[in-house]
Design a protein around this motif. Structure first.
Motif, PDB file in Angstrom:
ATOM      1  N   SER A   1       0.830  -1.198   0.000  1.00 52.85           N
ATOM      2  CA  SER A   1       0.000   0.000   0.000  1.00 52.85           C
ATOM      3  C   SER A   1       0.872   1.258   0.000  1.00 52.85           C
ATOM      4  O   SER A   1       0.600   2.221  -0.733  1.00 52.85           O
TER       5      SER A   1
ATOM      6  N   ILE B   1       2.898   1.642  -3.585  1.00 49.46           N
ATOM      7  CA  ILE B   1       2.168   2.105  -4.774  1.00 49.46           C
ATOM      8  C   ILE B   1       1.943   3.614  -4.743  1.00 49.46           C
ATOM      9  O   ILE B   1       1.656   4.222  -5.783  1.00 49.46           O
ATOM     10  N   LYS B   2       2.099   4.233  -3.576  1.00 43.49           N
ATOM     11  CA  LYS B   2       1.817   5.673  -3.488  1.00 43.49           C
ATOM     12  C   LYS B   2       2.983   6.572  -3.880  1.00 43.49           C
ATOM     13  O   LYS B   2       2.875   7.792  -3.776  1.00 43.49           O
TER      14      LYS B   2
ATOM     15  N   LYS C   1       4.447   2.739 -16.643  1.00 42.37           N
ATOM     16  CA  LYS C   1       4.043   1.826 -17.727  1.00 42.37           C
ATOM     17  C   LYS C   1       5.194   1.525 -18.700  1.00 42.37           C
ATOM     18  O   LYS C   1       5.804   2.435 -19.233  1.00 42.37           O
TER      19      LYS C   1
ATOM     20  N   TYR D   1       8.038  -4.715  -9.713  1.00 43.05           N
ATOM     21  CA  TYR D   1       6.982  -3.737  -9.389  1.00 43.05           C
ATOM     22  C   TYR D   1       5.661  -4.455  -9.145  1.00 43.05           C
ATOM     23  O   TYR D   1       4.946  -4.182  -8.174  1.00 43.05           O
TER      24      TYR D   1
ATOM     25  N   ALA E   1      -1.717  -4.462  -2.725  1.00 41.17           N
ATOM     26  CA  ALA E   1      -2.290  -3.135  -2.439  1.00 41.17           C
ATOM     27  C   ALA E   1      -3.793  -3.142  -2.752  1.00 41.17           C
ATOM     28  O   ALA E   1      -4.548  -2.314  -2.235  1.00 41.17           O
TER      29      ALA E   1
ATOM     30  N   THR F   1      10.429   1.408  -9.948  1.00 42.31           N
ATOM     31  CA  THR F   1       9.900   0.103 -10.364  1.00 42.31           C
ATOM     32  C   THR F   1      10.835  -1.056 -10.026  1.00 42.31           C
ATOM     33  O   THR F   1      10.375  -2.150  -9.757  1.00 42.31           O
TER      34      THR F   1
ATOM     35  N   GLY G   1      -4.302   3.599  -1.049  1.00 43.87           N
ATOM     36  CA  GLY G   1      -3.405   2.657  -1.722  1.00 43.87           C
ATOM     37  C   GLY G   1      -4.160   1.786  -2.722  1.00 43.87           C
ATOM     38  O   GLY G   1      -3.709   1.568  -3.846  1.00 43.87           O
ATOM     39  N   ARG G   2      -5.329   1.300  -2.303  1.00 44.07           N
ATOM     40  CA  ARG G   2      -6.137   0.470  -3.201  1.00 44.07           C
ATOM     41  C   ARG G   2      -6.550   1.265  -4.441  1.00 44.07           C
ATOM     42  O   ARG G   2      -6.480   0.781  -5.571  1.00 44.07           O
TER      43      ARG G   2
ATOM     44  N   ARG H   1      -5.119   3.986  -5.689  1.00 41.83           N
ATOM     45  CA  ARG H   1      -3.959   4.318  -6.513  1.00 41.83           C
ATOM     46  C   ARG H   1      -3.584   3.126  -7.391  1.00 41.83           C
ATOM     47  O   ARG H   1      -3.293   3.269  -8.574  1.00 41.83           O
ATOM     48  N   LYS H   2      -3.602   1.937  -6.776  1.00 38.99           N
ATOM     49  CA  LYS H   2      -3.278   0.714  -7.521  1.00 38.99           C
ATOM     50  C   LYS H   2      -4.267   0.509  -8.678  1.00 38.99           C
ATOM     51  O   LYS H   2      -3.875   0.179  -9.795  1.00 38.99           O
TER      52      LYS H   2
ATOM     53  N   LEU I   1      -6.087   2.806 -10.167  1.00 33.85           N
ATOM     54  CA  LEU I   1      -5.876   3.871 -11.150  1.00 33.85           C
ATOM     55  C   LEU I   1      -4.705   3.521 -12.069  1.00 33.85           C
ATOM     56  O   LEU I   1      -4.788   3.616 -13.293  1.00 33.85           O
ATOM     57  N   ILE I   2      -3.614   3.079 -11.463  1.00 35.66           N
ATOM     58  CA  ILE I   2      -2.397   2.796 -12.222  1.00 35.66           C
ATOM     59  C   ILE I   2      -2.566   1.561 -13.100  1.00 35.66           C
ATOM     60  O   ILE I   2      -2.126   1.542 -14.246  1.00 35.66           O
ATOM     61  N   ASP I   3      -3.206   0.548 -12.555  1.00 41.15           N
ATOM     62  CA  ASP I   3      -3.385  -0.674 -13.337  1.00 41.15           C
ATOM     63  C   ASP I   3      -4.589  -0.588 -14.263  1.00 41.15           C
ATOM     64  O   ASP I   3      -4.908  -1.545 -14.966  1.00 41.15           O
ATOM     65  N   GLY I   4      -5.269   0.562 -14.235  1.00 47.12           N
ATOM     66  CA  GLY I   4      -6.341   0.779 -15.194  1.00 47.12           C
ATOM     67  C   GLY I   4      -7.660   0.120 -14.858  1.00 47.12           C
ATOM     68  O   GLY I   4      -8.499  -0.063 -15.720  1.00 47.12           O
ATOM     69  N   GLU I   5      -7.825  -0.249 -13.574  1.00 48.32           N
ATOM     70  CA  GLU I   5      -9.102  -0.820 -13.185  1.00 48.32           C
ATOM     71  C   GLU I   5     -10.026   0.281 -12.674  1.00 48.32           C
ATOM     72  O   GLU I   5      -9.589   1.349 -12.293  1.00 48.32           O
TER      73      GLU I   5
END
Lengths: 280, 280
Positions: free
Chosen positions: A191, A194-195, A203, A210, A217, B182, B268-269, B271-272, B274-278
Motif C-alpha cells: 500500500s 504504490i503511493k 508503464k 513492481y 495493495a 519500479t 493505496g487500493r 492508486r493501484k 488507477l495505475i493498473d487501469g481498473e
C-alpha cells in the motif's frame, strides 16, 4: 455430519463449495445477504440455508466473518450450539478471537478451534469464491490448551479433503506474531509502495518486481483495518523494523558508502537463501 | 550484419541465444572467462569469438556489462569501432553511461544507444541465460538527442525479433527516475523485508504475499551496489518516500486511529486501481 457455514464470502463460499465437492457432509449456509444464500443453493455450494432451527443440529460450525463479527455471532448463538460441537473461525487474527471464544466454549460445552486458511485473492465476496481456493495452501490451527488430539485430527483431515496440503499448529500469539510479518506487513508495504509519485509513470518501465511489490495493495480496507488494529502490537514492531532497516540502506547511499551498501544487500541475499533453504 | 556481444552473462548470453535463434545475423561474443566463450560456441549461442581483429567489422555492438565496465570497454576500444556502427549498452542505469558514451561516440563517428532490457532472473551468468529471457518484456531505449529515427527503428525491430513486445523511448534521466521506483526500490524493500527476525519462523505461515515481497532479495550485491550508487539521488528519494509513508501507517496504528488507517489503505487500493487501469 452436519456442517454450518456462517458468512458466504470469499472464504466461507469457497469452504462451502470445496466441502460439497469433496466430502459427503450436509452443508448449511448463512449470510447476511439473502440473495447470496439463494445463489449458494442455486450453484450447489450449500444444501440448505442455515436457520436458527438447524443450528442446534450442526456438528461443526465454520465462522467465516471478520474478527469482531465472529466473536459477536458466537456469543449471540452460544446457547443454541450443540454440546460437543466444534466451532472453528477463519479470521486473520487469533489472539483476540480465541481469548473471547475459548472460555465461552468451555462454559457452554462446545469446542472452539481457531483457524486461519492462508489463501485469498484480490477480490472478495461469494462471486469470487471457488472450490479450488485452498488447493496447496496452509491452514493454521490454534487449538486451545487441553484440546483432545482427536478433535485436531478431525479438523486436519477435513482441511486435507478440501485442498490444504499443510496444517500448522500454533498458539494464537505465535500465529499473530508471524502473520504480522508474512501477511500484514506485506499489505502495508504494498500500500505504501504504490503511493510513490513515480508510480503514475511506470508503464512499460517495469519487470516483475513492481508487480510483485504492489499486488496486495488491492485490498479490502474495512477488513484489513480491523485485522491490523487487532494485531497492532506485532504489526507496529514489523513496520518500525522495516523502517529502521530501510533507513540503513538510505544512509549508506547518502554517504556513498559502497562497502556498507554491499554488505546490507549481501545480508539480505544470505538471509533469503537461509530461509528458503538454499545454499549460499 | 555482424553483431558483437561483449559480456556473455545472463543478459549477454540470452541476447546471443535469442539473436542466433531468431535472426540471420552473425554473432560474435566476448567474455572475460575463456571457458564461457567456449561454452557459448559449443551450445551455438555465438558463431565465433569476438576478437580484436573482428571488432572493426561489427555493425552492432551490444555491451552487456556493469555500468563502469561498459564505459571502460567502449573508451578502451573506441578507435577500433567501425564508423557508423551502433553501440548499445544493457546496463540498469542510463544517465551515467550516456553522459560518458554519447560524446565519445560523436567524436569517434559511431552511434551510441542506451538500452535497458527489463528482464532478469534470480541467478546470473551464462549458465542461466536463455533465448526466451526477453519474451514479453519491455526494452527501454534512451537515444541521444539528434539520433536518426531509422537507427531507433532498426534497434526496435531487432528487439521485437528476439522477444520484446514493448519498446519504450525515454531520456536517460526519465529512465533513471522511474527505474528507481519500479526496480531499484523493489530490491531495497525486498532486502530489508527479509531481515525481520520473524522471517526465520514463517514456514507454513505464508501465502503468496511473503513470497512476492522477498523474491528479489536474491540479488547480486556487487552489481546492485554499483547500480544504486549510480542512481543514488532518485533512489534516496524513493526510499525516504516509502519510509515516510510507512511511518503514517505506523502512527495510525499506534494511536488506534481506525479512520486514518482505513483511509491510508483505501488510498493505496485506489492508486493501484488507477495505475493498473481498473475501475474503483
Amino acid at each position: 455430519m452436519n456442517i454450518g457455514i456462517i458468512g458466504l464470502g470469499l472464504i466461507g463460499g469457497s469452504m462451502a463449495k470445496a466441502l460439497k465437492q469433496n466430502t459427503p457432509h450436509t452443508i448449511y449456509g448463512y449470510d447476511l445477504q439473502e440473495t447470496v444464500i439463494k445463489k449458494a443453493i442455486l450453484v450447489g455450494a450449500i444444501d440448505e440455508p442455515l436457520t436458527e432451527e438447524i443450528l442446534p443440529d450442526c456438528d461443526l460450525l465454520i465462522i467465516a466473518l471478520y474478527p469482531q463479527a465472529t466473536i459477536d455471532y458466537v456469543h449471540a448463538h452460544c446457547d443454541q450450539i450443540k454440546k460437543g460441537a466444534i466451532v472453528m473461525d477463519c479470521s486473520g487474527v487469533k489472539a483476540v478471537v480465541c481469548a473471547s471464544l475459548e472460555p465461552l466454549a468451555k462454559e457452554k460445552g462446545f469446542l472452539f478451534m481457531g483457524g486461519h486458511p492462508m489463501a485469498g485473492v484480490a477480490h472478495g465476496g461469494f462471486t469470487h469464491s471457488k472450490k479450488a481456493l485452498f488447493n496447496n495452501a496452509s491452514m493454521i490451527l490454534t487449538p486451545a490448551t487441553g484440546t483432545q488430539i482427536e478433535v485436531v485430527q478431525k479438523i486436519k483431515l477435513l482441511c486435507m479433503q478440501i485442498g490444504f496440503t499443510n496444517t500448522q499448529i500454533a498458539s494464537p500469539e505465535e500465529h499473530d506474531r508471524v502473520i504480522a510479518f508474512t501477511s500484514q506487513l506485506a499489505h502495508v508495504v504494498s500500500s505504501a509502495y504504490i503511493k510513490s509519485p513515480s508510480a503514475l509513470e511506470h508503464k512499460g518501465f517495469s519487470a516483475g518486481s513492481y508487480k510483485d511489490m504492489t499486488r496486495v495493495a488491492t485490498l479490502n480496507e474495512d477488513m484489513w483495518t480491523e485485522l491490523f488494529l487487532d494485531n497492532s502490537e506485532f504489526l507496529e514492531e514489523e513496520i518500525d523494523g522495516i523502517i529502521n532497516r530501510l533507513t540503513e540502506y538510505s544512509n549508506a547511499l547518502k554517504s556513498k558508502d559502497a562497502p556498507s551498501l554491499r554488505e546490507l544487500l549481501k545480508e539480505g541475499r544470505e538471509r533469503k537463501a537461509l530461509i528458503d533453504g538454499e545454499k549460499f
